[in-house]
Write a protein that holds these residues in place. Sequence first.
Motif, mmCIF file in Angstrom:
data_model
loop_
_atom_site.group_PDB
_atom_site.id
_atom_site.type_symbol
_atom_site.label_atom_id
_atom_site.label_comp_id
_atom_site.label_asym_id
_atom_site.label_seq_id
_atom_site.Cartn_x
_atom_site.Cartn_y
_atom_site.Cartn_z
ATOM 1 N N ASP A 282 8.185 15.878 8.211
ATOM 2 C CA ASP A 282 7.719 14.800 7.341
ATOM 3 C C ASP A 282 8.887 13.857 7.071
ATOM 4 O O ASP A 282 10.047 14.268 7.146
ATOM 5 N N THR B 14 10.027 12.955 4.392
ATOM 6 C CA THR B 14 10.844 13.430 3.256
ATOM 7 C C THR B 14 12.069 14.227 3.724
ATOM 8 O O THR B 14 12.985 14.456 2.941
ATOM 9 N N VAL C 216 12.590 18.888 -3.035
ATOM 10 C CA VAL C 216 12.006 18.093 -1.956
ATOM 11 C C VAL C 216 11.525 19.053 -0.882
ATOM 12 O O VAL C 216 12.228 20.009 -0.529
ATOM 13 N N GLU C 217 10.329 18.793 -0.382
ATOM 14 C CA GLU C 217 9.779 19.627 0.694
ATOM 15 C C GLU C 217 9.385 18.747 1.861
ATOM 16 O O GLU C 217 9.013 17.595 1.686
ATOM 17 N N SER C 218 9.455 19.333 3.034
ATOM 18 C CA SER C 218 9.007 18.624 4.229
ATOM 19 C C SER C 218 8.432 19.643 5.196
ATOM 20 O O SER C 218 9.054 20.671 5.455
ATOM 21 N N LYS C 219 7.253 19.375 5.718
ATOM 22 C CA LYS C 219 6.712 20.222 6.787
ATOM 23 C C LYS C 219 7.525 19.952 8.050
ATOM 24 O O LYS C 219 8.071 18.857 8.213
ATOM 25 N N VAL D 37 10.440 22.967 5.078
ATOM 26 C CA VAL D 37 11.852 22.914 4.691
ATOM 27 C C VAL D 37 11.876 22.556 3.204
ATOM 28 O O VAL D 37 11.207 21.610 2.794
ATOM 29 N N LYS D 38 12.621 23.327 2.424
ATOM 30 C CA LYS D 38 12.615 23.100 0.979
ATOM 31 C C LYS D 38 14.052 23.008 0.471
ATOM 32 O O LYS D 38 14.880 23.863 0.793
ATOM 33 N N HIS D 39 14.298 21.975 -0.307
ATOM 34 C CA HIS D 39 15.615 21.839 -0.934
ATOM 35 C C HIS D 39 15.427 21.811 -2.442
ATOM 36 O O HIS D 39 14.678 20.983 -2.965
ATOM 37 N N THR E 252 15.265 18.847 -9.347
ATOM 38 C CA THR E 252 14.845 18.108 -8.164
ATOM 39 C C THR E 252 14.384 19.115 -7.118
ATOM 40 O O THR E 252 14.921 20.214 -7.015
ATOM 41 N N VAL F 107 30.374 19.385 0.292
ATOM 42 C CA VAL F 107 30.150 20.479 -0.656
ATOM 43 C C VAL F 107 29.329 21.543 0.075
ATOM 44 O O VAL F 107 28.724 21.254 1.106
ATOM 45 N N ASN F 108 29.311 22.754 -0.449
ATOM 46 C CA ASN F 108 28.453 23.782 0.145
ATOM 47 C C ASN F 108 27.005 23.385 -0.092
ATOM 48 O O ASN F 108 26.667 22.898 -1.159
ATOM 49 N N SER F 109 26.167 23.593 0.894
ATOM 50 C CA SER F 109 24.771 23.231 0.699
ATOM 51 C C SER F 109 23.876 24.371 1.151
ATOM 52 O O SER F 109 24.285 25.236 1.926
ATOM 53 N N GLU F 110 22.665 24.327 0.634
ATOM 54 C CA GLU F 110 21.723 25.419 0.854
ATOM 55 C C GLU F 110 20.341 24.835 1.079
ATOM 56 O O GLU F 110 19.944 23.892 0.394
ATOM 57 N N VAL F 111 19.629 25.380 2.046
ATOM 58 C CA VAL F 111 18.283 24.894 2.324
ATOM 59 C C VAL F 111 17.407 26.106 2.639
ATOM 60 O O VAL F 111 17.905 27.119 3.145
ATOM 61 N N ARG G 298 35.270 19.047 6.491
ATOM 62 C CA ARG G 298 36.415 19.099 5.581
ATOM 63 C C ARG G 298 37.718 19.002 6.362
ATOM 64 O O ARG G 298 38.723 18.564 5.855
ATOM 65 N N ILE H 127 16.001 15.221 2.123
ATOM 66 C CA ILE H 127 16.659 16.543 2.137
ATOM 67 C C ILE H 127 18.027 16.423 2.819
ATOM 68 O O ILE H 127 19.033 16.930 2.307
#
Lengths: 221, 219
Positions: A90, A92, B90-93, B67-69, B88, B48-52, A52, A96
């Motif tokens: 992965d 994917t 999305v997951e990733s190992k 990892v999950k969003h 929505t 923007v603020n993001s969260e994972v 920002r 993310i």
Amino acid sequence: MPLKWVLHWQPNAGTTVNTQILNEVSQCVESINGVKEGRWKATLTSYKPMVREQSLTAEFPRDFFGISLPEQPNKYYFMIRGQRLVVEADSTIQTIMDKLQSYKSRVALCFEGFQYQLGDFQLRVGKVVPSHSENLRGIVMEVEYLPISSMEKARQIMEEFVDIWQEAISKRSLPGHFMHIEPNFSEYGLLDHYTPQHTAVQYATVVAQMIATQTVQATRN
Amino acid sequence: MECVVQGIIETQHVEALEILLQGLCGVHREDFRIHELCLKSGPNLGLVNSEVRLLFDLYQAEPTWTVKHVGGAMRGAGAEQISVLVRTMVESKASKNVLRLFYALGYKLDHELLRVGFAFHFQRGARITVSVSSVNKMLKLHATDGDEAVPVTPGIQLVEVTAPATPENYSEVVAAVSSFCEYLAPLLHLSKPGVSTGVVPTAAAAAASLMSDGGGTTL
């Protein structure tokens, strides 16, 4: 998995890489009886933080890369070179990262070319080009020794093979040579048993070397 | 994308719920003990603020990181009419150093939880997962041992029903999830996350019935 060395073309001072050199290298592989098998492609994306306030960019890593490899199409590798960090995920994870909107692609480089079989060796010769461009930035070569997974056990045979290769290529009097830089894998927590993460680290090392060489040449010019 | 509904049940009725689920799903339960770390972007990072979320299943012989969003929920008149949340996801190992990566990228630990429970995975019009868990907070950083984790809501467990979906098939998945939830209605009520409906008054009687005859009674 079998281990490999990733080599890159180091042009002589004052010269640059061109497609003629790439053609000669490919011909040279065929001249030592490499059998052409098909195409391959890897990509390396350099990411930059979306901040920002521009003045605070320095807080975030500048050398954050993402790498996709042809032998692991469902995986993606992240690297922060300065912190000696390599992470396997992965594929994917790219979705993310897009959704997080915190980093975006700065530049993407494609490594693409042909794969050759030569006895127990598999060779991949490819050009390095920015995505959506044909502007040649370098040449890479993967030398993979299929029977062995231990870096140390294969060291001697790899060195011998690369010596033979260097001799073959030197006969063509090209303005440069292939170079192998072995990263210190243990700094990344990687062991002697070869994994795709070793390959990711080698690609990032090769790209860093190419950028450094081109920066030096640009400064000289 | 995923379809999701949640509900709560008193811990004393969890055994009855398990008997009911076992009968409905025809598969064995799988235990889990998941260390969940919620990371948020630092103040200057991102437009923007993001969260994972990083999930670590401690129950597995070789624990893996995921990892999950979780993204925004589907909105609009159509979404409001259905009883299931579609969002929505999305997951990733990932390899074990993924936490170090997110810290290096400028993410900070917001909070961490330990979810302990069991899940049933089965196919019933969609690939449905039902998980029943107690949510614990940790008294010390990353302390996932039994003594160091205390339940956030003592005596109450969280039940979550989820199913993966795509933009093309989500309405069928919503129907499958809704219809499955009806079977659980005597024991608990399931609704969209954030819409709390509390415990159901019939739970004690339904649980007693399930426990007394091994679940043979038609509810």
